[in-house]
Write an enzyme that holds these catalytic residues in place. Structure first.
Site, PDB file in Angstrom:
ATOM      1  N   ASN A 175      -6.527  -3.601  -7.403  1.00  0.00           N
ATOM      2  CA  ASN A 175      -6.384  -2.682  -6.274  1.00  0.00           C
ATOM      3  C   ASN A 175      -5.691  -1.427  -6.810  1.00  0.00           C
ATOM      4  O   ASN A 175      -4.466  -1.416  -6.953  1.00  0.00           O
ATOM      5  CB  ASN A 175      -5.558  -3.355  -5.167  1.00  0.00           C
ATOM      6  N   TRP A 176      -6.495  -0.421  -7.101  1.00  0.00           N
ATOM      7  CA  TRP A 176      -5.917   0.801  -7.706  1.00  0.00           C
ATOM      8  C   TRP A 176      -5.195   1.671  -6.680  1.00  0.00           C
ATOM      9  O   TRP A 176      -4.600   2.678  -7.037  1.00  0.00           O
ATOM     10  CB  TRP A 176      -7.030   1.610  -8.395  1.00  0.00           C
ATOM     11  N   LYS A 177      -5.293   1.303  -5.418  1.00  0.00           N
ATOM     12  CA  LYS A 177      -4.652   2.085  -4.340  1.00  0.00           C
ATOM     13  C   LYS A 177      -5.030   3.570  -4.489  1.00  0.00           C
ATOM     14  O   LYS A 177      -6.131   3.868  -4.948  1.00  0.00           O
ATOM     15  CB  LYS A 177      -3.140   1.856  -4.335  1.00  0.00           C
TER      16      LYS A 177
ATOM     17  N   HIS B 257      -5.173  -5.061   4.294  1.00  0.00           N
ATOM     18  CA  HIS B 257      -4.045  -4.951   3.358  1.00  0.00           C
ATOM     19  C   HIS B 257      -2.796  -4.572   4.138  1.00  0.00           C
ATOM     20  O   HIS B 257      -2.858  -3.808   5.103  1.00  0.00           O
ATOM     21  CB  HIS B 257      -4.364  -3.892   2.286  1.00  0.00           C
TER      22      HIS B 257
ATOM     23  N   GLU C   6      -0.493  -2.565   3.596  1.00  0.00           N
ATOM     24  CA  GLU C   6      -0.219  -1.119   3.695  1.00  0.00           C
ATOM     25  C   GLU C   6      -1.060  -0.508   4.822  1.00  0.00           C
ATOM     26  O   GLU C   6      -0.619   0.430   5.488  1.00  0.00           O
ATOM     27  CB  GLU C   6      -0.475  -0.438   2.341  1.00  0.00           C
TER      28      GLU C   6
ATOM     29  N   GLU D 279      -0.608 -12.217   0.388  1.00  0.00           N
ATOM     30  CA  GLU D 279       0.260 -11.193  -0.170  1.00  0.00           C
ATOM     31  C   GLU D 279       1.518 -11.086   0.681  1.00  0.00           C
ATOM     32  O   GLU D 279       1.530 -10.374   1.694  1.00  0.00           O
ATOM     33  CB  GLU D 279      -0.453  -9.839  -0.173  1.00  0.00           C
TER      34      GLU D 279
ATOM     35  N   GLY E 193       4.669  -4.500  -4.651  1.00  0.00           N
ATOM     36  CA  GLY E 193       5.228  -3.303  -5.269  1.00  0.00           C
ATOM     37  C   GLY E 193       6.746  -3.346  -5.418  1.00  0.00           C
ATOM     38  O   GLY E 193       7.380  -2.333  -5.684  1.00  0.00           O
TER      39      GLY E 193
ATOM     40  N   SER F  28       3.253  -8.075  -6.937  1.00  0.00           N
ATOM     41  CA  SER F  28       3.977  -7.910  -8.202  1.00  0.00           C
ATOM     42  C   SER F  28       3.491  -8.854  -9.308  1.00  0.00           C
ATOM     43  O   SER F  28       4.282  -9.310 -10.140  1.00  0.00           O
ATOM     44  CB  SER F  28       5.492  -8.046  -7.988  1.00  0.00           C
TER      45      SER F  28
ATOM     46  N   GLY G  24      -1.998  -4.952  -7.871  1.00  0.00           N
ATOM     47  CA  GLY G  24      -1.846  -3.525  -7.603  1.00  0.00           C
ATOM     48  C   GLY G  24      -1.388  -2.793  -8.859  1.00  0.00           C
ATOM     49  O   GLY G  24      -2.179  -2.507  -9.771  1.00  0.00           O
ATOM     50  N   GLY G  25      -0.097  -2.511  -8.933  1.00  0.00           N
ATOM     51  CA  GLY G  25       0.461  -1.685 -10.010  1.00  0.00           C
ATOM     52  C   GLY G  25      -0.008  -2.077 -11.407  1.00  0.00           C
ATOM     53  O   GLY G  25      -0.414  -1.220 -12.204  1.00  0.00           O
TER      54      GLY G  25
HETATM   55  P1  PGA Z   1       1.418  -4.942  -6.483  1.00  0.00           P
HETATM   56  O1  PGA Z   1       0.393  -4.718  -5.264  1.00  0.00           O
HETATM   57  O2  PGA Z   1       0.718  -5.816  -7.490  1.00  0.00           O
HETATM   58  O3  PGA Z   1       1.699  -3.561  -6.997  1.00  0.00           O
HETATM   59  O4  PGA Z   1       2.619  -5.597  -5.903  1.00  0.00           O
HETATM   60  C1  PGA Z   1      -0.431  -5.759  -4.802  1.00  0.00           C
HETATM   61  C2  PGA Z   1      -1.240  -5.258  -3.651  1.00  0.00           C
HETATM   62  O5  PGA Z   1      -0.727  -4.455  -2.865  1.00  0.00           O
HETATM   63  O6  PGA Z   1      -2.412  -5.634  -3.467  1.00  0.00           O
END
Ligand code: PGA
Length: 249
Positions: free
Chosen positions: A8-10, A90, A92, A162, A168, A203, A224-225
């Site tokens: 997930n490159w956001k 998600h 977010e 999640e 994050g 994370s 994500g990150g």
């Molecule tokens: P993260 O994000 O790995 O940076 O915690 C995961 C996600 O939001 O899908």
């Protein structure tokens, strides 16, 4: 079951980033890989990875197929651009863009309508976990989709657990916390969730991936990150490939 790893490159990256990532990417064998770039770079990512066995997803979609919805992007458009998956719900999106369970359910149906596999994100926040309500919250999020899309829609679903407090933050659920929630999620799905894949997200890094993938009900990860670095993401994929559920150990 073949592990599924979703990047997930956001809202990160540009054309140069996509090209550099594709050049550095060494596809690990024995895992399914889905990259979710931001919408604007989907086309460019599909071209950059052509013939490399990577599949693509979008991070959200509109719920309508077309029409006067300024700024929106339909699931059908994602499909047209080469995506096969859509992340839905998600945290977010739920927190920052007001996506309620009802909106998430509509988007889940939209993905299916367009022939995309929805990756349904569920998870509790810290207050809910501390109050002992984590499982009830996640159950409610699954039920909302099952009510709108029909219980069978979740039979071979991809669900990403999640925990909001782990996204994050550098803090992951413990392997035991992840396993217990994954087992509860699987148990809530039709047919005991045997055809579903339950991913963990929050994370995940190369340094902690193997411990999480060692749990029997963890079928992969939504990253994500750490997915913004091709080598780091490949190392996470390798850890999934070596996990007991992938090797049948
Ligand atoms: P993260 O994000 O790995 O940076 O915690 C995961 C996600 O939001 O899908």
């Amino acid at each position: 079951m073949t592990p599924l790893l979703v990047a997930n490159w956001k809202m990160h990256g540009d054309k140069d980033f996509v090209a550099r990532f594709a050049r550095a990417w060494r596809a690990p064998p024995g895992v399914d890989v889905v990259i979710c770039p931001s919408w604007g770079y989907l086309d460019c990512a599909v071209s950059a990875f052509a013939g490399r066995g990577v599949r693509f997803g979008v991070q959200t979609t509109a719920s309508e197929p077309s029409g006067a919805f300024t700024g929106e992007n339909a699931a059908e458009m994602a499909r047209d651009l080469g995506a096969a998956f859509a992340v839905v719900g998600h945290s977010e999106r739920r927190q920052m863009f007001g996506e309620t369970d009802a909106v998430v359910a509509k988007k889940f149906r939209a993905a299916g309508r367009a022939g995309l596999t929805p990756i349904l994100c569920v998870g509790e926040n810290r207050t809910e976990r501390l109050a002992g309500n984590a499982e009830q919250v996640v159950r409610g999020q699954l039920d909302a989709v099952a009510r709108a899309a029909g219980p069978d829609a979740l039979r071979d679903a991809v669900i990403a657990y999640e925990p909001v407090w782990a996204i994050g933050t550098g803090e992951t659920a413990t392997p035991a916390q992840a396993q217990s929630m994954h087992a509860a999620i699987r148990g809530a799905l039709p047919n005991g969730g045997r055809a579903a894949r339950v991913l963990y997200g929050g994370s995940v890094k190369a340094a902690n991936a193997a411990r999480i993938f060692a749990e029997p009900d963890v079928d992969g990860a939504l990253v994500g990150g750490a997915s913004l670095d091709a080598n780091e993401f490949a190392a996470i994929c390798l850890a999934a490939m070596a996990s007991p559920s992938a090797t049948g150990a």
